[in-house]
Structure formats: C-alpha cells, structure tokens
Design a protein around this motif. Structure first.
Motif, PDB file in Angstrom:
ATOM      1  N   VAL A  26       0.856  -1.194   0.000  1.00  0.00           N
ATOM      2  CA  VAL A  26       0.000   0.000   0.000  1.00  0.00           C
ATOM      3  C   VAL A  26       0.888   1.239   0.000  1.00  0.00           C
ATOM      4  CG1 VAL A  26      -1.655   1.344   1.360  1.00  0.00           C
ATOM      5  CG2 VAL A  26      -1.944  -1.136   1.113  1.00  0.00           C
ATOM      6  N   THR A  27       0.613   2.145  -0.916  1.00  0.00           N
ATOM      7  CA  THR A  27       1.409   3.370  -1.034  1.00  0.00           C
ATOM      8  C   THR A  27       0.565   4.643  -0.942  1.00  0.00           C
ATOM      9  OG1 THR A  27       1.233   3.275  -3.454  1.00  0.00           O
ATOM     10  CG2 THR A  27       3.170   2.232  -2.442  1.00  0.00           C
ATOM     11  N   GLU A  28      -0.743   4.503  -0.834  1.00  0.00           N
ATOM     12  CA  GLU A  28      -1.630   5.659  -0.748  1.00  0.00           C
ATOM     13  C   GLU A  28      -2.239   5.756   0.650  1.00  0.00           C
ATOM     14  OE1 GLU A  28      -2.009   7.984  -2.932  1.00  0.00           O
ATOM     15  OE2 GLU A  28      -0.692   6.984  -4.392  1.00  0.00           O
ATOM     16  N   PRO A  29      -2.122   6.916   1.310  1.00  0.00           N
ATOM     17  CA  PRO A  29      -2.686   7.056   2.660  1.00  0.00           C
ATOM     18  C   PRO A  29      -4.164   6.707   2.738  1.00  0.00           C
ATOM     19  CG  PRO A  29      -1.249   8.905   2.167  1.00  0.00           C
ATOM     20  CD  PRO A  29      -1.380   8.125   0.902  1.00  0.00           C
ATOM     21  N   ALA A  30      -4.953   7.134   1.753  1.00  0.00           N
ATOM     22  CA  ALA A  30      -6.393   6.863   1.797  1.00  0.00           C
ATOM     23  C   ALA A  30      -6.681   5.367   1.781  1.00  0.00           C
ATOM     24  CB  ALA A  30      -7.086   7.552   0.614  1.00  0.00           C
ATOM     25  N   LEU A  36      -7.945  -0.054   7.319  1.00  0.00           N
ATOM     26  CA  LEU A  36      -7.956  -0.132   8.778  1.00  0.00           C
ATOM     27  C   LEU A  36      -9.201   0.483   9.408  1.00  0.00           C
ATOM     28  CD1 LEU A  36      -4.202   0.772   9.393  1.00  0.00           C
ATOM     29  CD2 LEU A  36      -5.255  -1.491   9.597  1.00  0.00           C
ATOM     30  N   ASN A  37     -10.163   0.823   8.572  1.00  0.00           N
ATOM     31  CA  ASN A  37     -11.404   1.442   9.078  1.00  0.00           C
ATOM     32  C   ASN A  37     -11.116   2.694   9.902  1.00  0.00           C
ATOM     33  OD1 ASN A  37     -13.087  -0.584   7.938  1.00  0.00           O
ATOM     34  ND2 ASN A  37     -12.641  -1.924   9.677  1.00  0.00           N
ATOM     35  N   LEU A  38     -10.202   3.507   9.388  1.00  0.00           N
ATOM     36  CA  LEU A  38      -9.859   4.769  10.025  1.00  0.00           C
ATOM     37  C   LEU A  38     -10.265   5.917   9.120  1.00  0.00           C
ATOM     38  CD1 LEU A  38      -6.308   3.817  11.365  1.00  0.00           C
ATOM     39  CD2 LEU A  38      -8.380   4.122  12.732  1.00  0.00           C
ATOM     40  N   SER A  39     -10.349   7.120   9.693  1.00  0.00           N
ATOM     41  CA  SER A  39     -10.793   8.279   8.925  1.00  0.00           C
ATOM     42  C   SER A  39      -9.741   9.378   8.941  1.00  0.00           C
ATOM     43  CB  SER A  39     -12.103   8.828   9.504  1.00  0.00           C
ATOM     44  OG  SER A  39     -11.880   9.375  10.795  1.00  0.00           O
ATOM     45  N   GLU A  40      -9.842  10.292   7.974  1.00  0.00           N
ATOM     46  CA  GLU A  40      -8.951  11.457   7.954  1.00  0.00           C
ATOM     47  C   GLU A  40      -9.194  12.343   9.164  1.00  0.00           C
ATOM     48  OE1 GLU A  40      -9.266  13.503   4.274  1.00  0.00           O
ATOM     49  OE2 GLU A  40      -8.321  11.899   3.093  1.00  0.00           O
ATOM     50  N   ALA A  41     -10.414  12.348   9.670  1.00  0.00           N
ATOM     51  CA  ALA A  41     -10.706  13.142  10.865  1.00  0.00           C
ATOM     52  C   ALA A  41      -9.894  12.647  12.058  1.00  0.00           C
ATOM     53  CB  ALA A  41     -12.197  13.076  11.183  1.00  0.00           C
ATOM     54  N   GLY A  44      -5.687  12.545   9.954  1.00  0.00           N
ATOM     55  CA  GLY A  44      -5.166  13.480   8.968  1.00  0.00           C
ATOM     56  C   GLY A  44      -5.128  12.838   7.589  1.00  0.00           C
ATOM     57  N   GLN A  45      -4.705  13.599   6.610  1.00  0.00           N
ATOM     58  CA  GLN A  45      -4.706  13.117   5.227  1.00  0.00           C
ATOM     59  C   GLN A  45      -3.446  12.355   4.840  1.00  0.00           C
ATOM     60  OE1 GLN A  45      -5.364  16.662   2.897  1.00  0.00           O
ATOM     61  NE2 GLN A  45      -7.585  16.606   3.211  1.00  0.00           N
ATOM     62  N   GLY A  46      -2.479  12.335   5.704  1.00  0.00           N
ATOM     63  CA  GLY A  46      -1.224  11.683   5.335  1.00  0.00           C
ATOM     64  C   GLY A  46      -0.416  12.510   4.356  1.00  0.00           C
ATOM     65  N   SER A  47      -0.501  13.829   4.495  1.00  0.00           N
ATOM     66  CA  SER A  47       0.155  14.725   3.531  1.00  0.00           C
ATOM     67  C   SER A  47       1.674  14.628   3.557  1.00  0.00           C
ATOM     68  CB  SER A  47      -0.263  16.178   3.804  1.00  0.00           C
ATOM     69  OG  SER A  47      -1.661  16.326   3.697  1.00  0.00           O
ATOM     70  N   ALA A  48       2.238  14.087   4.635  1.00  0.00           N
ATOM     71  CA  ALA A  48       3.695  14.005   4.737  1.00  0.00           C
ATOM     72  C   ALA A  48       4.292  13.005   3.751  1.00  0.00           C
ATOM     73  CB  ALA A  48       4.115  13.651   6.157  1.00  0.00           C
ATOM     74  N   THR A  49       3.446  12.343   2.955  1.00  0.00           N
ATOM     75  CA  THR A  49       3.997  11.528   1.867  1.00  0.00           C
ATOM     76  C   THR A  49       4.764  12.396   0.876  1.00  0.00           C
ATOM     77  OG1 THR A  49       1.862  11.718   0.730  1.00  0.00           O
ATOM     78  CG2 THR A  49       2.258   9.714   1.996  1.00  0.00           C
ATOM     79  N   ARG A  50       4.511  13.699   0.889  1.00  0.00           N
ATOM     80  CA  ARG A  50       5.281  14.606   0.030  1.00  0.00           C
ATOM     81  C   ARG A  50       6.733  14.689   0.492  1.00  0.00           C
ATOM     82  NH1 ARG A  50       0.750  18.223   0.792  1.00  0.00           N
ATOM     83  NH2 ARG A  50       2.108  19.722   1.822  1.00  0.00           N
ATOM     84  N   LEU A  51       6.973  14.393   1.764  1.00  0.00           N
ATOM     85  CA  LEU A  51       8.319  14.418   2.315  1.00  0.00           C
ATOM     86  C   LEU A  51       9.001  13.058   2.219  1.00  0.00           C
ATOM     87  CD1 LEU A  51       7.530  16.409   5.593  1.00  0.00           C
ATOM     88  CD2 LEU A  51       8.424  17.323   3.438  1.00  0.00           C
ATOM     89  N   PHE A  52       8.212  12.008   2.408  1.00  0.00           N
ATOM     90  CA  PHE A  52       8.742  10.649   2.480  1.00  0.00           C
ATOM     91  C   PHE A  52       7.574   9.717   2.173  1.00  0.00           C
ATOM     92  CE2 PHE A  52      10.596   7.221   5.479  1.00  0.00           C
ATOM     93  CZ  PHE A  52      11.471   6.761   4.510  1.00  0.00           C
ATOM     94  N   LYS A  53       7.708   8.943   1.122  1.00  0.00           N
ATOM     95  CA  LYS A  53       6.580   8.159   0.624  1.00  0.00           C
ATOM     96  C   LYS A  53       6.090   7.120   1.634  1.00  0.00           C
ATOM     97  CE  LYS A  53       7.844   8.636  -4.255  1.00  0.00           C
ATOM     98  NZ  LYS A  53       8.226   7.912  -5.496  1.00  0.00           N
ATOM     99  N   LEU A  54       4.821   6.821   1.534  1.00  0.00           N
ATOM    100  CA  LEU A  54       4.218   5.734   2.307  1.00  0.00           C
ATOM    101  C   LEU A  54       4.462   4.425   1.582  1.00  0.00           C
ATOM    102  CD1 LEU A  54       2.147   4.836   4.612  1.00  0.00           C
ATOM    103  CD2 LEU A  54       0.409   5.021   2.817  1.00  0.00           C
ATOM    104  N   ARG A  55       4.831   3.406   2.344  1.00  0.00           N
ATOM    105  CA  ARG A  55       4.985   2.061   1.772  1.00  0.00           C
ATOM    106  C   ARG A  55       4.790   1.047   2.889  1.00  0.00           C
ATOM    107  NH1 ARG A  55       7.056   0.391  -2.968  1.00  0.00           N
ATOM    108  NH2 ARG A  55       7.740  -1.777  -3.127  1.00  0.00           N
ATOM    109  N   VAL A  56       3.731   0.224   2.762  1.00  0.00           N
ATOM    110  CA  VAL A  56       3.428  -0.779   3.789  1.00  0.00           C
ATOM    111  C   VAL A  56       2.931  -2.061   3.122  1.00  0.00           C
ATOM    112  CG1 VAL A  56       2.363  -1.164   6.030  1.00  0.00           C
ATOM    113  CG2 VAL A  56       2.487   1.163   5.122  1.00  0.00           C
TER     114      VAL A  56
END
Length: 343
Positions: A26-30, A36-41, A44-56
């Motif tokens: 998975v590489t997209e925060p959304a 995981l049945n979690l919300s942006e509220a 957050g939106q996971g905007s820090a992927t602009r600094l360091f990519k998400l990878r799980v």
C-alpha cells in the motif's frame, strides 16, 4: 551447530512470491485508512507523503488493529503532519555519515567493519528512519561498484566484517546476493557477513530456501540483525522465519528504536524481549532516536528512557536485556546510555 533447514509450511518460501507481496504494498494514505477502518478526521490526510513516501506491505498491515488510530504498528508508518514541523537539533544527516564514505555505497565508521549500501529503497518506510534524507542517487549500489568495495576492503586488512545495509539489503534477489557473497567470501580477512534488515519481519516469506542454503554453506559466519520495535509485530509467520534462520546457523540479534507512543512502555518492552527470546533472537540494542528532520514527535526524553530501562532491567533476566545506546557521530561504536550511578 548448523542443522537441516526446517521445511517451510507454504510454497512461498520456494518462490519469488515475496516480490509480489512487495509490489502490492500500500502506497496511498487513503487506501491504508480504508483498510484499517480509520478516517482522515482521526489521522489526517497523510500529507507528509510529500516528504517521504508511504509504503506498507500486506503482511504487516494484517498485524495492525483496525479502528485504532494509536495502534503502535500504524504509528510507525503513518505520514503524520508533525513531520512538517522543523525542530532545532533535528537535521538531515544526524550521524554525519557523509564524513565516513570513502567509496560510493560504502561507509567505514567503525574500525574493523564496513557497511555497504545495497539498495536505495525499503520494503516498508518507517517514519523515524535516520536515512530518510540519504542521497542514494550519489551512492552507487550496483554490481559495477562492487570491485571498488572489494579493493577498499583489501587495502584495509583490519576489516573482518561486512555489513549489508541500505535501504533494504534483502531487496536483492537471492541470485544477486549470492554473487556478492561469493566475491566477499574470497577475501580471507573476512570472518562475518552481517545483514541489517526489516524485510523478514515485514514479509517473512523473504526467508527462502535459497537464502538459507547460501547461509548454511557459507565460509562466513552470518549474522542477521532484525529490527523489531513492538511485540505485536511478531506473528506466527515471523516466528517460523526466525526458527528457520536459527536452524540454518544464522546468528540472530534484534535492535529496536525507543519511540514515543509506540514502545515507551515497560510492559511492551518486557513482552518484546520475551517474544524475541522465544523466536531465538537475542535482544541486542535499544536505540535512542537518531535526531533526523521530521521525526521529533517520536523522541523519548533521555530521562524517561533511563526510567524505562531501569524498569525493564528489573523485569527481565539479564540475557533478555538489550543495551540502551545512542549513536554519536565520530565515535567508534555505539555509545551506552548508562543509568545514573553506573560508570
């Protein structure tokens, strides 16, 4: 003593399925929030992927607690907005590794051992990573550079150990790893091959029969340093992978990073040591955070770390107690962080 390799319970250990699992990470925060049945509220939106990519990768996600925004595994990978906040004392190269880089892709920080950068990426992007700003573009890790590594080692005969690092060294295929191993094994001065890896934890199927056969028949003593921070990261697949490594004669150690809201709890640290021992992995280091830009929200104050360490010391047998350390640029080894009154 080495013994017969334990047969793997799934065909994955005999194939390249770990690569498929890696490719499907998975590489997209959304998408991670949805899984995981979690919300942006909540997160957050996971905007820090602009600094360091998400990878799980999927096997790691399966160990997380759905609906829990404070799950200790989720917090290690979630791109929190706090990463945008710049804090004094947090820098891009906290260990000053650029000062110990005599050959591209090779670091010589400690006298008798060298560290090689074998990949420019990881299987999982841990948000506290001290090399998240490392300039991999300038550090050639390809096979064309291996000759320079070998020449440097031969010119420094005191070197008796090579550490494979990265990025993630086990992103190399078994075939490529064997080619590098065979070159290193020709150097009579070398005694040990050490691999620092999070991949066997994240995708246990990476412990393939070919990898174990290479280790079992090697003239070098293999050491695998796992990077496990929390007991919830250890599931049955991880236990099996560790047992297979043990039976192949691989000496196994673990290093953890002390992380705020992740494992800064004596119960978690105690259970981690116990579970590691059950896996035949020796608790080795408990690191204070390397102060890299974007990670301040993970830092545990040294006074708090010492309190936790004294509690852990009282809670486990001595052989289950990792060394509490920090890394100081220019020092010839990790620096122990001693409890007050002990010199």
């Amino acid at each position: 003593m080495k013994s017969a390799i334990i047969p793997c319970s799934t065909p994955a250990c005999h194939s390249s399925s770990w690569k498929k699992q890696l490719a499907e990470a998975v590489t997209e925060p959304a998408e991670l929030l949805r899984r995981l049945n979690l919300s942006e509220a909540e997160c957050g939106q996971g905007s820090a992927t602009r600094l360091f990519k998400l990878r799980v990768p999927e096997p790691y996600i399966r160990r997380m607690q759905p609906g829990n925004p404070t799950d200790p595994l989720f917090l290690q990978v979630w791109p929190h907005d706090a990463e945008f906040n710049l804090k004094p004392g947090f820098v891009q190269d906290p260990l000053e590794e650029s000062q110990s880089n005599p050959v591209p892709g090779l670091l010589h920080k400690y006298g008798k051992r060298v560290l090689t950068i074998n990949a420019a990426s990881c299987a999982i992007n841990c948000r506290y990573c001290f090399r998240r700003h490392f300039d991999y573009q300038e550090q050639s890790a390809g096979e064309a550079n291996w000759t320079r590594w070998l020449d440097y080692i031969q010119q420094n005969p005191e070197i008796d150990e090579v550490i494979l690092s990265g990025g993630e060294p086990l992103l190399m295929s078994d075939e490529k790893l064997k080619r590098l191993h065979d070159l290193l094994a020709q150097l009579p001065q070398l005694k040990r091959l050490r691999i620092h890896s999070r991949l066997p934890l994240v995708i246990p199927d990476r412990i393939t029969d070919d990898l174990l056969n290479l280790a079992e028949n090697s003239p070098l003593h293999w050491v695998l340093v796992w990077h496990i921070n929390h007991p919830a990261e250890i599931d049955d697949a991880v236990i099996q992978a560790a047992h297979r490594c043990c039976h192949a004669g691989i000496h196994q150690l673990n290093q953890s990073v002390l992380l705020k809201n992740v494992n800064d709890d004596v119960s978690a640290l105690t259970e981690l040591s116990e579970r590691l021992h059950a896996c035949r992995i020796q608790p080795y280091y408990l690191h204070l955070l390397d102060r890299v830009t974007g990670t301040h929200h993970f830092e545990v104050a040294e006074s708090r770390a010492l309190t936790l360490y004294r509690q852990l010391e009282a809670s486990v047998s001595g052989y289950l107690l990792p060394r509490l350390v920090r890394e100081i640029p220019g020092q010839h080894s990790k620096t122990p962080v001693y409890p007050p009154g002990i010199a």
